[in-house]
Design an enzyme around this catalytic site. Structure first.
Site, PDB file in Angstrom:
ATOM      1  CG  HIS A  20      -1.889   0.990   1.427  1.00 27.30           C
ATOM      2  ND1 HIS A  20      -1.616   2.283   1.812  1.00 27.30           N
ATOM      3  CD2 HIS A  20      -3.237   0.935   1.263  1.00 27.30           C
ATOM      4  CE1 HIS A  20      -2.749   2.972   1.888  1.00 27.30           C
ATOM      5  NE2 HIS A  20      -3.746   2.169   1.557  1.00 27.30           N
ATOM      6  CG  ASP A  47       0.527  -2.404   6.018  1.00 24.66           C
ATOM      7  OD1 ASP A  47      -0.377  -2.588   6.857  1.00 24.66           O
ATOM      8  OD2 ASP A  47       0.378  -1.703   5.002  1.00 24.66           O
ATOM      9  CD  GLN A  74      -6.916  -4.570   4.021  1.00 16.48           C
ATOM     10  OE1 GLN A  74      -7.850  -5.301   4.341  1.00 16.48           O
ATOM     11  NE2 GLN A  74      -7.101  -3.307   3.653  1.00 16.48           N
ATOM     12  CE  LYS A  87      -7.346  -0.462   6.100  1.00 15.35           C
ATOM     13  NZ  LYS A  87      -8.121   0.149   5.018  1.00 15.35           N
ATOM     14  CB  CYS A 140      -3.666   3.357  -1.495  1.00 17.76           C
ATOM     15  SG  CYS A 140      -4.888   4.607  -1.129  1.00 17.76           S
TER      16      CYS A 140
HETATM   17  N1  PLP Z   1      -1.839  -0.620   4.538  1.00 21.16           N
HETATM   18  C1  PLP Z   1      -2.811  -1.340   3.981  1.00 21.16           C
HETATM   19  C2  PLP Z   1      -2.502  -2.715   3.469  1.00 21.16           C
HETATM   20  C3  PLP Z   1      -4.103  -0.831   3.881  1.00 21.16           C
HETATM   21  O1  PLP Z   1      -5.074  -1.547   3.314  1.00 21.16           O
HETATM   22  C4  PLP Z   1      -4.352   0.475   4.382  1.00 21.16           C
HETATM   23  C5  PLP Z   1      -5.689   1.087   4.260  1.00 21.16           C
HETATM   24  O2  PLP Z   1      -6.345   0.982   3.254  1.00 21.16           O
HETATM   25  C6  PLP Z   1      -3.297   1.171   4.963  1.00 21.16           C
HETATM   26  C7  PLP Z   1      -2.056   0.604   5.026  1.00 21.16           C
HETATM   27  C8  PLP Z   1      -3.488   2.560   5.521  1.00 21.16           C
HETATM   28  O3  PLP Z   1      -4.291   2.530   6.643  1.00 21.16           O
HETATM   29  P1  PLP Z   1      -4.743   3.896   7.353  1.00 21.16           P
HETATM   30  O4  PLP Z   1      -5.298   4.774   6.243  1.00 21.16           O
HETATM   31  O5  PLP Z   1      -5.774   3.481   8.321  1.00 21.16           O
HETATM   32  O6  PLP Z   1      -3.536   4.471   7.971  1.00 21.16           O
END
Ligand code: PLP
Length: 425
Positions: free
Chosen positions: A142, A219, A222, A245, A383
């Site tokens: 992401h 990260d 998910q 999430k 993203c």
């Molecule tokens: N990493 C992953 C894999 C995500 O799906 C997301 C959110 O869509 C993020 C990071 C970013 O999360 P946040 O916007 O809550 O910081």
């Protein structure tokens, strides 16, 4: 007060580890008020949980109760409300720690994964890395696990390299291990891809990286909503996740770090709460995690996230994973039978996230027409531009399921898809 008075409790559905089949999933679904609403005159089909998850009543009521009865700042006031708020806030940290099998003192509460990874970038990487060093990132990250490293690279001269994926959307592990050369100082990787649903073997990868002295940033955004996550067993250096999430409020999240890093890293932001003593000739910082929690935090949000942890624990994450695996198998089987539909991301280890394209149709048009049928899916680049570039597409539609979805909704989704396909000719 020792407990958060009047705090709504998650209704126990099953013991952790009991089979998903014994849970009354229709009752579980009824815990989510928003799922009862209609959109465009049709019952809502919410297939966008990878974007943000829906909230059970116990989470909504916990946040409501905090503001109605306990609202005060944390760690400052000695009055009753202040100690109630602090106690509930720290209780949430403890719940998150036990949910992920780590020590509460090693968890930094923050606004989410984006903040958490930026904290590592600025506080760990910036002072340590320089020209000649490499940061390795996987193709499926992401932007939250790409752009902070690019900002570090721009200021330090670090090189960024990419670990590629297979056409199915799995990590190419041979290539990844071959890329773990001595210049690599940090590896950033997703536990689960938000576009492909691919579940990466993070434990094995972190072990390989650690053997080579490479720091790992996982990260987990998910992963937490879909499966049991034992951060201690994964063995990374850092693990980040986001609360919204996983049934929690927006603006909540966690960074876990090994103690040695927490002690060695300088603060990211300065201000109140993160100090022991401030003088004009110098400041003594608080110990971690408070050293990294400057300013008034999202108190109600994190207490709400603690309620989300209670709720998920009452279901049992193994049951959640089993339920979602059934829904995913049904969903993918139905999707494969739709003419002209291409699923992007077919790795064997997959969470309930499915990206797809319908021949001759732009993803945004498809999502807009589905919305008219009451169906919420995300369309776009999710993203993850580098992943779109790999598959040679500008955008996909992404349907993401949660345990509160049903087999009947899967059927209705497919019916809506057929209807839209006909409309598009
Ligand atoms: N990493 C992953 C894999 C995500 O799906 C997301 C959110 O869509 C993020 C990071 C970013 O999360 P946040 O916007 O809550 O910081």
């Amino acid at each position: 007060m020792t407990s958060f008075a009047g705090q709504p409790q998650a209704r126990p559905q099953a013991q952790t580890g009991s089979p998903a089949a014994t849970i009354d999933w229709a009752r579980v679904r009824a815990d989510f008020p928003l799922l009862q609403r209609e959109v465009n005159g049709k019952p809502l089909l919410y297939f966008d949980s990878a974007n943000t998850g829906q909230k059970p009543a116990s989470v909504i009521e916990t946040v409501d109760m905090f503001y109605r009865r306990h609202n005060a700042n944390v760690s400052r006031a000695v009055h009753t409300l202040g100690s109630e708020a602090t106690e509930a806030y720290e209780a949430a940290r403890a719940k998150l720690a036990s949910f992920t099998n780590v020590r509460a003192d090693d968890l930094i509460l923050c606004s989410g994964t984006t903040f958490a990874i930026n904290l590592v970038a600025y506080s760990w990487a910036l002072p340590r890395l320089g020209p000649g060093d490499t940061i390795l990132l996987t193709r499926m990250e992401h932007h939250a696990n790409i752009v902070p490293w690019q900002l570090v690279a721009a200021r330090t001269g670090v090189t960024i390299k990419v670990a590629e994926i297979t056409p199915e959307g799995a990590l190419d592990l041979d290539a990844l291990y071959a890329a773990l050369t001595p210049d690599v100082k940090l590896l950033g990787l997703a536990h689960v891809s938000n576009v492909l649903g691919t579940v990466n073997p993070v434990r094995e990868i972190c072990r390989e990286a650690r053997r080579r002295g490479i720091v790992t940033v996982v990260d987990g955004s998910q992963a937490l909503p879909h499966m049991p996550v034992d951060i201690a067993a994964i063995g990374s250096d850092f693990y980040a996740f986001t609360g919204h999430k996983m049934c929690g409020p927006t603006g909540t999240g966690v960074l876990w770090a090994r103690r040695e890093h927490l002690d060695a890293m300088p603060p990211f932001l300065g201000g109140g709460e993160m100090i022991k003593e401030v003088r004009f000739d110098g400041t003594v910082f608080n110990d971690a995690p408070h050293k990294f929690e400057a300013g008034t935090p999202n108190i109600a949000g994190h207490i709400g996230l603690g309620a989300a942890v209670d709720y998920l624990s009452s279901l049992g994450m193994a049951n959640v994973a089993a339920r979602e695996a059934e829904l995913l198998a049904h969903f993918q089987e139905e999707l494969r039978a739709v003419e002209g539909l291409r699923i992007i991301g077919t790795a064997p280890a997959k969470a309930a996230v499915v990206s797809f394209l319908l021949e001759g149709t732009h993803a945004h048009d498809l999502a807009t027409l589905l919305d008219l049928e009451g169906v919420a899916v995300r369309s776009g680049h999710h993203c993850a531009h580098p992943l779109m570039q790999f598959f040679g597409v500008a955008a996909t539609c992404r349907a993401s399921l949660a345990f509160y979805n049903t087999h009947e909704e899967v059927e209705r989704f497919i019916a809506a898809l057929h209807k839209v396909r006909k409309l598009l000719g």
